[in-house]
Structures are given as structure tokens and as C-alpha cells.
Design an enzyme around this catalytic site. Structure first.
Site, PDB file in Angstrom:
ATOM      1  N   THR A   1      -2.717 -13.986  -1.405  1.00 27.37           N
ATOM      2  CA  THR A   1      -2.960 -13.151  -2.500  1.00 27.37           C
ATOM      3  C   THR A   1      -1.908 -13.733  -3.555  1.00 27.37           C
ATOM      4  O   THR A   1      -0.726 -14.140  -3.337  1.00 27.37           O
ATOM      5  CB  THR A   1      -2.407 -11.644  -2.293  1.00 27.37           C
ATOM      6  N   HIS A   2      -2.548 -14.018  -4.910  1.00 26.08           N
ATOM      7  CA  HIS A   2      -1.859 -14.448  -6.065  1.00 26.08           C
ATOM      8  C   HIS A   2      -1.839 -13.649  -7.274  1.00 26.08           C
ATOM      9  O   HIS A   2      -2.837 -13.104  -7.791  1.00 26.08           O
ATOM     10  CB  HIS A   2      -2.305 -16.010  -6.342  1.00 26.08           C
TER      11      HIS A   2
HETATM   12  C1  GRF Z   1       3.293 -10.727  -4.876  1.00 19.01           C
HETATM   13  O1  GRF Z   1       2.759 -10.625  -6.342  1.00 19.01           O
HETATM   14  C2  GRF Z   1       2.397 -12.326  -4.547  1.00 19.01           C
HETATM   15  O2  GRF Z   1       1.100 -12.439  -5.008  1.00 19.01           O
HETATM   16  C3  GRF Z   1       3.362 -12.938  -4.977  1.00 19.01           C
HETATM   17  O3  GRF Z   1       4.663 -12.375  -4.909  1.00 19.01           O
HETATM   18  C4  GRF Z   1       4.679 -11.035  -4.661  1.00 19.01           C
HETATM   19  C5  GRF Z   1       5.118 -10.561  -3.449  1.00 19.01           C
HETATM   20  O4  GRF Z   1       5.545  -9.218  -3.620  1.00 19.01           O
HETATM   21  N1  GRF Z   1       3.202 -14.469  -4.407  1.00 19.01           N
HETATM   22  P1  GRF Z   1       6.011  -8.673  -2.430  1.00 19.01           P
HETATM   23  O5  GRF Z   1       7.239  -9.314  -1.718  1.00 19.01           O
HETATM   24  O6  GRF Z   1       4.868  -8.321  -1.440  1.00 19.01           O
HETATM   25  O7  GRF Z   1       6.656  -7.181  -2.892  1.00 19.01           O
END
Ligand code: GRF
Length: 194
Positions: free
Chosen positions: A106-107
Site C-alpha cells: 500500500t502506497h
Molecule cells: C503508510 O502511508 C504507507 O503507505 C507508507 O507509510 C505509511 C505507514 O504508516 N509506506 P503506518 O506505519 O502503517 O502507520
């Protein structure tokens, strides 16, 4: 379906999956949470009695050995799906070989826009009025795999990186939980027809 989550930070997305998977009608269970460091996010698993593992690059002589160790650590939990949710390392050929096609990421941007580790900052710097989040299959590139699902998030006046990223993560959590459920249901359906 058995899901292994990989994370590197606060793990709020991983926590959302852990919470969703507690519902009896959610079609997947998180069987383990792994990280490349002793990430705070691992606590969400430990608190729920879900196995947590760390596979740190610095504990291995080189990247290839780390990649192989990570693949083995994931395989030990026999996942149907591996979810990279804020996992900040590029996986190598061992992990891709073992889990390619059932490893998603997820990005926090609408890929192919703003790939890489500073997507939210880059969207702000570009003056984007709309950004969003993407769930995609992982391939050998950086955020380049086939897109599975995307959702838009507005950029509001006065947004800084933290505020915009928080707004994106609210949507990202929902998109991830929905997308994982949809994927494992469709796969399960296919299996049951065989
Ligand atoms: C998310 O927005 C993900 O897409 C990005 O970093 C964030 C991770 O957030 N790579 P968390 O660690 O799940 O709170």
C-alpha cells in the site's frame, strides 16, 4: 485465508488489518506480523497474541542473505497473502520468488504518480489538488507493480505533510482492509470451484 503483514513504523495500517481480522466474518486472519527492525508496530501483534518477527538487514552479511532469511521467516507462517503496509525495505529475488503474485503493498499516492519513500511530501511540493492511496502487487521495481485498487484524497489549503498523510492514512486503512477481503474472497471462491 492466512495473511502475513510486513511493517517498519507505527503500523497503523497493520493494526487496522489486525482489528478487521478479529471480526468473525472477515475472510482473512493475520497469522504473523514481521518487520526489518524492532518497529513500534510489532506491538499491535504482540498485544493480540499474534506472532511477531524481526528480520534486520544489519543482522546479515549482505542483502541477499537478508532477503533469503526474510523469505524463510514469512514462509514459516504459510501465508496465502503477504501485505506490505509501511514496510520500508525493497524485497529481493528470494521474497519475490517465494511470494510474487501474492505480495501486495500500500502506497500513499495515486501511482504511478509520486512513487518512492516521500510520496506525500512530493505531492504537496508538486501542488497536487488531489492525491490518494494505492494498493498494488509488488514486483522488482519501486512501487511499480500492477495496481489493484486506488482511492482519491483531497489536498486541502494549509496542509503540511503530516496533516495530508494522516488524511491519506484514514482512507488507506479502509482501502487496504476492503481490498484484502476482496482478494482472499475471490481466491477462496476460485479454490472452492476446483
Ligand atoms: C503508510 O502511508 C504507507 O503507505 C507508507 O507509510 C505509511 C505507514 O504508516 N509506506 P503506518 O506505519 O502503517 O502507520
Amino acid at each position: 485465508a492466512r495473511v502475513v503483514v510486513l511493517l517498519s513504523g507505527t503500523g497503523s495500517l497493520g493494526e487496522a488489518l489486525l482489528t478487521a481480522a478479529e471480526a468473525p466474518d472477515y475472510p482473512a486472519g493475520v497469522v504473523a506480523v514481521g518487520s526489518d527492525r524492532d518497529a513500534p508496530g510489532l506491538e499491535h501483534a504482540r498485544r493480540r497474541g499474534v506472532p511477531a518477527f524481526t528480520c534486520a538487514l544489519r543482522d546479515h552479511p549482505d542483502r541477499a542473505t537478508w532477503d533469503a532469511a526474510l523469505a524463510a521467516a514469512i514462509a514459516a507462517h504459510r501465508p496465502d497473502l503477504v501485505v506490505s503496509a509501511g514496510f520500508m525495505k525493497l524485497v529481493g529475488p528470494a521474497v519475490l520468488g517465494a511470494f510474487g503474485g501474492r505480495l501486495l503493498n500500500t502506497h500513499p499516492a495515486l501511482l504511478p504518480a509520486f512513487p518512492g519513500a516521500h510520496a506525500v511530501r512530493d505531492a504537496l511540493a508538486a501542488g497536487a489538488r488531489v492525491t490518494g492511496c494505492t494498493v498494488h502487487w509488488v514486483d522488482a521495481g519501486v512501487d511499480t507493480g500492477p495496481v489493484i485498487a486506488q482511492r482519491e484524497v483531497p489536498v486541502l489549503p494549509g496542509d503540511d505533510e503530516a496533516r495530508l498523510h494522516a488524511r491519506i492514512k484514514d482512507v488507506e486503512r479502509e482501502l487496504l482492509v476492503e481490498t484484502v477481503a476482496g482478494l482472499v474472497t475471490s481466491r477462496t471462491t476460485r479454490k472452492s470451484t476446483r
